[in-house]
Design a protein around this motif. Structure first.
Motif, PDB file in Angstrom:
ATOM      1  N   VAL A  55     -10.230  50.847  43.293  1.00 40.50           N
ATOM      2  CA  VAL A  55     -10.998  49.624  43.488  1.00 40.50           C
ATOM      3  C   VAL A  55     -10.127  48.628  44.243  1.00 40.50           C
ATOM      4  O   VAL A  55      -9.076  48.209  43.752  1.00 40.50           O
ATOM      5  CB  VAL A  55     -11.466  49.036  42.146  1.00 40.50           C
ATOM      6  N   ILE A  56     -10.554  48.259  45.415  1.00 44.86           N
ATOM      7  CA  ILE A  56      -9.799  47.337  46.268  1.00 44.86           C
ATOM      8  C   ILE A  56     -10.240  45.903  46.038  1.00 44.86           C
ATOM      9  O   ILE A  56      -9.412  45.002  45.878  1.00 44.86           O
ATOM     10  CB  ILE A  56      -9.977  47.719  47.748  1.00 44.86           C
ATOM     11  N   ASP A  57     -11.541  45.666  45.995  1.00 44.51           N
ATOM     12  CA  ASP A  57     -12.017  44.286  45.935  1.00 44.51           C
ATOM     13  C   ASP A  57     -13.399  44.221  45.299  1.00 44.51           C
ATOM     14  O   ASP A  57     -14.334  44.896  45.749  1.00 44.51           O
ATOM     15  CB  ASP A  57     -12.085  43.698  47.349  1.00 44.51           C
ATOM     16  N   THR A  58     -13.513  43.419  44.253  1.00 47.57           N
ATOM     17  CA  THR A  58     -14.826  43.082  43.684  1.00 47.57           C
ATOM     18  C   THR A  58     -15.088  41.583  43.795  1.00 47.57           C
ATOM     19  O   THR A  58     -16.032  41.067  43.209  1.00 47.57           O
ATOM     20  CB  THR A  58     -14.936  43.524  42.218  1.00 47.57           C
ATOM     21  N   PHE A  59     -14.224  40.875  44.500  1.00 49.17           N
ATOM     22  CA  PHE A  59     -14.422  39.482  44.889  1.00 49.17           C
ATOM     23  C   PHE A  59     -14.572  38.546  43.695  1.00 49.17           C
ATOM     24  O   PHE A  59     -15.361  37.618  43.698  1.00 49.17           O
ATOM     25  CB  PHE A  59     -15.628  39.373  45.850  1.00 49.17           C
ATOM     26  N   GLN A  60     -13.765  38.804  42.676  1.00 53.15           N
ATOM     27  CA  GLN A  60     -13.759  37.919  41.519  1.00 53.15           C
ATOM     28  C   GLN A  60     -12.948  36.653  41.784  1.00 53.15           C
ATOM     29  O   GLN A  60     -13.199  35.614  41.181  1.00 53.15           O
ATOM     30  CB  GLN A  60     -13.192  38.657  40.300  1.00 53.15           C
ATOM     31  N   ASN A  65      -7.612  39.962  46.011  1.00 49.78           N
ATOM     32  CA  ASN A  65      -8.478  41.071  45.641  1.00 49.78           C
ATOM     33  C   ASN A  65      -8.022  41.712  44.329  1.00 49.78           C
ATOM     34  O   ASN A  65      -7.097  41.221  43.664  1.00 49.78           O
ATOM     35  CB  ASN A  65      -8.558  42.096  46.777  1.00 49.78           C
ATOM     36  N   ASP A  66      -8.637  42.836  43.962  1.00 55.06           N
ATOM     37  CA  ASP A  66      -8.332  43.485  42.687  1.00 55.06           C
ATOM     38  C   ASP A  66      -6.952  44.123  42.671  1.00 55.06           C
ATOM     39  O   ASP A  66      -6.430  44.428  41.594  1.00 55.06           O
ATOM     40  CB  ASP A  66      -9.393  44.546  42.375  1.00 55.06           C
ATOM     41  N   LEU A  67      -6.348  44.342  43.846  1.00 52.59           N
ATOM     42  CA  LEU A  67      -4.989  44.883  43.912  1.00 52.59           C
ATOM     43  C   LEU A  67      -3.941  43.778  43.796  1.00 52.59           C
ATOM     44  O   LEU A  67      -2.748  44.070  43.724  1.00 52.59           O
ATOM     45  CB  LEU A  67      -4.782  45.646  45.222  1.00 52.59           C
ATOM     46  N   GLY A  68      -4.376  42.521  43.831  1.00 51.40           N
ATOM     47  CA  GLY A  68      -3.456  41.404  43.694  1.00 51.40           C
ATOM     48  C   GLY A  68      -2.983  40.827  45.006  1.00 51.40           C
ATOM     49  O   GLY A  68      -2.091  39.984  45.017  1.00 51.40           O
ATOM     50  N   VAL A 120     -20.232  48.069  49.010  1.00 50.24           N
ATOM     51  CA  VAL A 120     -21.544  47.611  48.561  1.00 50.24           C
ATOM     52  C   VAL A 120     -21.779  46.237  49.185  1.00 50.24           C
ATOM     53  O   VAL A 120     -20.926  45.342  49.048  1.00 50.24           O
ATOM     54  CB  VAL A 120     -21.621  47.533  47.028  1.00 50.24           C
ATOM     55  N   PHE A 121     -22.912  46.064  49.856  1.00 50.03           N
ATOM     56  CA  PHE A 121     -23.119  44.834  50.627  1.00 50.03           C
ATOM     57  C   PHE A 121     -24.608  44.564  50.770  1.00 50.03           C
ATOM     58  O   PHE A 121     -25.454  45.397  50.416  1.00 50.03           O
ATOM     59  CB  PHE A 121     -22.478  44.960  52.002  1.00 50.03           C
ATOM     60  N   GLU A 122     -24.931  43.383  51.316  1.00 52.39           N
ATOM     61  CA  GLU A 122     -26.303  43.012  51.657  1.00 52.39           C
ATOM     62  C   GLU A 122     -26.300  42.255  52.971  1.00 52.39           C
ATOM     63  O   GLU A 122     -25.296  41.652  53.342  1.00 52.39           O
ATOM     64  CB  GLU A 122     -26.919  42.109  50.574  1.00 52.39           C
ATOM     65  N   GLY A 123     -27.442  42.284  53.654  1.00 56.21           N
ATOM     66  CA  GLY A 123     -27.598  41.471  54.853  1.00 56.21           C
ATOM     67  C   GLY A 123     -27.249  42.213  56.127  1.00 56.21           C
ATOM     68  O   GLY A 123     -27.727  43.323  56.372  1.00 56.21           O
ATOM     69  N   ASN A 124     -26.384  41.612  56.927  1.00 52.36           N
ATOM     70  CA  ASN A 124     -26.021  42.118  58.241  1.00 52.36           C
ATOM     71  C   ASN A 124     -25.534  43.565  58.173  1.00 52.36           C
ATOM     72  O   ASN A 124     -24.688  43.906  57.344  1.00 52.36           O
ATOM     73  CB  ASN A 124     -24.911  41.226  58.818  1.00 52.36           C
ATOM     74  N   ARG A 255     -18.441  44.828  46.861  1.00 47.73           N
ATOM     75  CA  ARG A 255     -17.470  45.789  46.320  1.00 47.73           C
ATOM     76  C   ARG A 255     -16.884  46.595  47.467  1.00 47.73           C
ATOM     77  O   ARG A 255     -17.624  47.059  48.352  1.00 47.73           O
ATOM     78  CB  ARG A 255     -18.138  46.719  45.304  1.00 47.73           C
ATOM     79  N   VAL A 256     -15.561  46.764  47.449  1.00 40.90           N
ATOM     80  CA  VAL A 256     -14.858  47.614  48.412  1.00 40.90           C
ATOM     81  C   VAL A 256     -13.934  48.512  47.601  1.00 40.90           C
ATOM     82  O   VAL A 256     -13.101  48.027  46.822  1.00 40.90           O
ATOM     83  CB  VAL A 256     -14.042  46.782  49.424  1.00 40.90           C
ATOM     84  N   GLU A 257     -14.054  49.826  47.787  1.00 36.51           N
ATOM     85  CA  GLU A 257     -13.265  50.767  46.988  1.00 36.51           C
ATOM     86  C   GLU A 257     -13.169  52.092  47.726  1.00 36.51           C
ATOM     87  O   GLU A 257     -13.804  52.297  48.759  1.00 36.51           O
ATOM     88  CB  GLU A 257     -13.907  50.970  45.613  1.00 36.51           C
ATOM     89  N   ILE A 258     -12.369  52.983  47.171  1.00 37.74           N
ATOM     90  CA  ILE A 258     -12.281  54.357  47.672  1.00 37.74           C
ATOM     91  C   ILE A 258     -12.770  55.280  46.573  1.00 37.74           C
ATOM     92  O   ILE A 258     -12.304  55.196  45.423  1.00 37.74           O
ATOM     93  CB  ILE A 258     -10.851  54.695  48.108  1.00 37.74           C
TER      94      ILE A 258
END
Length: 492
Positions: A55-60, A65-68, A120-124, A255-258
Motif C-alpha cells: 500500500v503506497i497511498d490511501t491519502f489519509q 503517504n502510507d510509506l511515510g 482507485v480513482f474517479e473522474g478524469n 488508493r495507490v498500491e501494488i
C-alpha cells in the motif's frame, strides 16, 4: 558562408511562444517538498517470495503517504485533500502529482516486479501514469531528480466495475478466466470527457465530488497496470506520478498500491483484461558516455544564427540542433541553408515538432500525430534527413506523445535535459548573468545534457563561457547521439 535571414518572419513563429516558455518550461521542478519525510523509513523485503500488497497511498495525510514519504503536486496544480482522497484540478499537462517510495535512497520494486500497480480513482481518465526512476546515485541533490520515467496512458488500463448487491457480485465474478492473459482491452468505454469540474467553495467540495460519483456513475473505476509495462530500472524507483492532463476534468485519487492479481473478467467489469504495453519513445535526460557533455540547442532567431556558427567553429565543438518544421519550410528564414551548413560541419540536426505546440495539450491523437508527420516530412523535403531524435517543445512529455512518436519513428529518443541555462527566464531581463549561474549550478549537480536557445543576444554571448567551463572541468563536448553511444553516430 554567409546566409540571408529574416528576423521578422521567424519571430512571427517563435516570439509568441516566449511567454509560454517562461511560464511553463519544466515538466518537473524540484521543490523542498520532495525532501520532506515524516521521519519514518520503509525498506523493501529482500526475499523473492510472493509479496503481499504494498500500500503506497490511501491519502489519509495531506503531506505524506502510507510509506511515510512526501506526496504532493507540482507546477501549481490545485488540489483538495480530505482524509481518504486527494482531488486534482488540472489545467496544464505539465502539472503533476507525485507519491514517493523513498527519499533517503533508491527503493527496489524487484520483489513486486511481476505484480501490478493498482489505482482507485474517479473522474478524469485522460492522463499519464508514470513510474519514476531515481538517478544513478540515488541522491536527490544530484541531477536529474526525479530521474527518467516510463509512462502509460491511464485510459487504456481502466476497469469499470458495476456496483452490485452481494449476491449479484458473487454471481458475476463466478468465472475461471486466466487473469494473467494480456490481450487488447475489449472494454466499451464511456465518454470520459465530462463537463470540467472547477474547485468549488470550501463548504461544498467533498459533497460535490461524492454526489457526482453516487448519482452519475454506479461504477468503481480502477487502474491495473503491470509493473513490467514501465521500462525503468526497478531497483531504483523514486515515485509514482500522475500528469499529462489535456482536459480540465478533475481527478480524485483514493488508493495507490501494488497488488498481485486482478479480478477475473466478468460481465460486471465488462470482461476487462489487461492490454498490451503500447510502444513508447525512450525519454533521455543525460548522456551515458563517460566524461561526455552535449549541448542541445533549440531553434532561435535567424539574426543570431551566424554568430552561433562562428562560436562553434572557433571552439571546435559539435552540438545538436533541434529544428522546428515551420521555420525550415519558410524560405525567408534561411534556416534550411543554415542547418544544411551545420550538418556539413558535422553537427547533428534533430526534430523539434512542426509548429512548436505543447503537444501533450493537443486535444486529439490526430493532432499530435499531425505534428509528428509534418516535421518528419519537412526534414525529408528540406534537409534530406531522417532522425530518431526529438525534443518536445517546452519539455512537456506525456504518454500520448511518446506513443505517437513510436508509431511513426522506430525506437525514438525523446531528449530533454539535465542542464538548463534558464535563458527562457533570464535572457531578456536586466540580470542576464543569471544564465551563467544556472548553467554552473546544473553542471555542479551532475547534469551533462544541456538545453538552450539562440533567441536573445545574451545567451549567444555566454555560449563561449558555457563551452570553456565544460572543457575546464575535463568533459568532452559532443553531439547528443555520440554522448548516448548510438552505434549509428559518427565516430568521435
Amino acid at each position: 558562408m554567409s546566409f540571408r535571414v529574416s528576423f521578422q518572419v521567424l519571430c512571427s513563429i517563435i516570439c509568441p511562444l516566449i511567454p509560454a516558455v517562461t511560464a511553463h518550461f519544466h515538466a518537473y521542478v524540484e521543490t523542498p517538498n520532495w525532501l520532506a519525510t515524516n521521519g519514518s523509513t520503509f525498506h523493501a523485503p529482500e526475499n523473492q517470495t510472493p509479496m503481499p500488497a504494498l500500500v503506497i497511498d490511501t491519502f489519509q495525510n495531506p503531506t505524506h503517504n502510507d510509506l511515510g514519504f512526501w506526496h504532493g503536486p507540482g507546477e501549481d496544480l490545485p488540489v483538495q485533500h480530505e482524509p481518504g482522497f486527494i482531488r486534482l484540478f488540472p489545467t496544464d499537462p505539465d502539472q503533476n502529482f507525485h507519491t514517493q517510495f523513498n527519499i533517503h535512497g533508491c527503493f527496489s520494486l524487484i520483489p513486486w516486479q511481476k505484480q501490478l500497480l493498482h489505482v482507485v480513482f474517479e473522474g478524469n481518465e485522460e492522463f499519464t501514469v508514470s513510474l519514476n526512476e531515481h538517478n544513478t546515485e540515488c541522491y536527490p541533490q544530484r541531477s536529474p531528480f526525479p530521474g527518467t520515467p516510463d509512462s502509460v496512458q491511464a485510459s487504456r488500463y481502466v476497469m469499470r466495475t458495476q456496483i452490485l448487491s452481494g449476491d449479484d457480485e458473487k454471481s458475476s465474478n463466478d468465472t475461471g478466466t486466466d487473469t494473467n492473459t494480456h490481450a487488447p482491452n475489449t472494454i466499451t468505454r464511456r465518454n470520459a470527457r465530462r463537463q470540467a469540474q472547477r474547485v468549488p467553495s470550501n463548504d461544498t467540495r467533498e459533497d460535490d465530488g461524492d454526489n457526482e460519483q453516487n448519482s452519475a456513475s454506479p461504477e468503481k473505476t480502477e487502474l491495473f497496470i503491470p509493473l513490467s509495462h514501465f521500462h525503468i530500472n526497478h531497483n531504483r524507483v523514486v515515485s509514482v506520478s500522475f500528469s499529462g492532463f489535456y482536459t480540465n476534468v478533475s481527478l480524485t485519487l483514493r488508493r495507490v498500491e501494488i497488488v498481485s492479481a486482478i479480478p477475473p473478467p466478468s460481465p460486471n467489469n465488462n470482461k476487462f483484461i489487461i492490454p498490451e504495453k503500447a510502444p513508447s519513445g525512450k525519454l533521455i535526460l543525460r548522456c551515458s558516455r563517460p566524461n561526455s557533455f552535449a549541448f542541445g540547442i533549440d531553434d532561435g532567431q535567424p539574426q543570431y544564427a551566424q554568430e552561433v556558427m562562428r562560436i562553434l567553429d572557433e571552439e571546435g565543438v559539435k552540438v545538436t540542433f533541434f529544428a522546428v518544421g515551420a521555420g525550415l519550410r519558410d524560405p525567408t528564414t534561411n534556416f534550411t541553408n543554415f542547418y544544411r551548413e551545420m550538418m556539413k560541419k558535422g553537427h547533428q540536426v534533430a526534430l523539434h515538432s512542426n509548429t512548436h505546440p505543447k503537444m501533450e495539450a493537443l486535444p486529439t491523437l490526430q493532432d499530435i500525430d499531425e505534428e509528428v508527420v509534418r516535421t518528419i516530412q519537412t526534414f525529408h523535403d528540406e534537409l534530406n534527413l531522417t532522425s530518431r531524435y526529438f525534443r518536445p517543445p517546452f519539455g512537456t512529455v506525456g504518454a500520448r506523445m511518446r506513443e505517437a512518436l513510436a508509431s511513426r519513428i522506430k525506437d525514438p529518443y525523446i531528449v530533454n535535459w539535465s542542464v538548463d541555462v534558464e535563458d527562457w527566464l533570464w535572457g531578456n531581463t536586466s540580470t542576464p548573468e543569471h544564465q551563467l549561474d544556472a548553467f554552473y549550478r546544473s553542471v555542479a549537480r551532475g547534469g551533462n545534457l544541456a538545453v538552450m536557445h539562440f533567441l536573445n543576444p545574451s545567451t549567444v554571448g555566454y555560449l563561449p563561457q558555457f563551452i570553456r567551463h565544460i572543457k575546464s572541468a575535463g568533459f568532452k563536448i559532443m553531439r547528443i547521439d555520440q554522448c548516448l553511444e548510438d552505434p549509428n553516430s559518427p565516430p568521435l
